[in-house]
Design a protein around this motif. Structure first.
Motif, mmCIF file in Angstrom:
data_model
loop_
_atom_site.group_PDB
_atom_site.id
_atom_site.type_symbol
_atom_site.label_atom_id
_atom_site.label_comp_id
_atom_site.label_asym_id
_atom_site.label_seq_id
_atom_site.Cartn_x
_atom_site.Cartn_y
_atom_site.Cartn_z
ATOM 1 N N ALA A 1 26.014 51.117 61.901
ATOM 2 C CA ALA A 1 26.039 51.209 60.438
ATOM 3 C C ALA A 1 26.536 52.581 60.002
ATOM 4 N N ASP B 1 23.628 53.321 54.331
ATOM 5 C CA ASP B 1 22.432 52.498 54.099
ATOM 6 C C ASP B 1 22.753 51.109 53.569
ATOM 7 N N VAL B 2 23.825 50.980 52.806
ATOM 8 C CA VAL B 2 24.216 49.664 52.282
ATOM 9 C C VAL B 2 24.590 48.743 53.442
ATOM 10 N N GLU B 3 25.369 49.274 54.366
ATOM 11 C CA GLU B 3 25.760 48.503 55.545
ATOM 12 C C GLU B 3 24.533 48.198 56.412
ATOM 13 N N GLN C 1 21.447 47.839 55.389
ATOM 14 C CA GLN C 1 20.659 46.801 54.721
ATOM 15 C C GLN C 1 21.282 45.427 54.926
ATOM 16 N N ALA C 2 22.611 45.345 54.868
ATOM 17 C CA ALA C 2 23.295 44.067 55.096
ATOM 18 C C ALA C 2 23.049 43.572 56.518
ATOM 19 N N ILE C 3 23.089 44.490 57.479
ATOM 20 C CA ILE C 3 22.805 44.132 58.882
ATOM 21 C C ILE C 3 21.371 43.636 59.011
ATOM 22 N N ASP D 1 19.408 42.297 56.702
ATOM 23 C CA ASP D 1 19.265 40.992 56.059
ATOM 24 C C ASP D 1 19.816 39.875 56.936
ATOM 25 N N THR D 2 21.014 40.072 57.447
ATOM 26 C CA THR D 2 21.666 39.049 58.268
ATOM 27 C C THR D 2 20.919 38.817 59.571
ATOM 28 N N GLU D 3 20.622 39.893 60.278
ATOM 29 C CA GLU D 3 20.007 39.755 61.596
ATOM 30 C C GLU D 3 18.566 39.258 61.530
ATOM 31 N N ASP E 1 17.473 37.183 59.298
ATOM 32 C CA ASP E 1 17.610 35.750 59.030
ATOM 33 C C ASP E 1 17.945 34.995 60.317
#
Length: 144
Positions: free
Chosen positions: A69, A72-74, A76-78, A80-82, A84
């Motif tokens: 990453a 922090d935005v990236e 957070q996206a990681i 959320d995805t991981e 899930d």
């Protein structure tokens, strides 16, 4: 409780205070660094059994992806995805109840636990429950 909720709670439980996270240039990846430190501690506290391997493997994949990453935005996206993906893998696993049980054991505090007494945290037997101030440098995450 859902797996994602338990994993998130456990990660928050082990998230170090900001002062404990090594500072990088501008610290634009603080979330990734904090979460990686929390994952390391969580994995150390998991039982060493084959039934927990789905969780352990998923957390290790998450840790590797967070290392890439750039902000922090990236991060957070990681997360959320991981989380899930990990939730779906654990729910499909026949040992999901053992994984939930292991996470709950980490998160549930026994009022008689010697560690809790030594930290002087409020317990259910305390008459005037007061939150522990952040100024004491403790970050305990979500506990029941």
């Amino acid at each position: 409780m859902c797996v994602t909720c338990l994993v998130t709670s456990a990660l928050m439980f082990f998230t170090p205070s900001v002062s404990d996270v090594p500072s990088s240039a501008g610290n634009q990846v603080a979330l990734a660094q904090e979460t990686q430190a929390a994952i390391t501690q969580l994995v150390k506290n998991l039982p060493n059994s084959s039934e927990i391997s789905v969780l352990r493997d998923g957390l290790e994949v998450l840790q590797v992806k967070l290392a890439k990453a750039k902000n922090d935005v990236e991060a957070q996206a990681i997360l959320d995805t991981e989380l899930d993906v990990l939730n779906k893998r654990i729910n499909a696993d026949p040992n999901s109840w053992k994984i939930n049980e292991a996470l709950e054991e980490i998160l549930i505090i026994d009022d008689n636990d010697q560690l809790i007494k030594s930290l002087k945290l409020p317990t259910s037997k305390t008459k005037n429950l007061q939150p522990v101030p952040k100024s004491q440098g403790m970050n305990w995450g979500w506990l029941r």
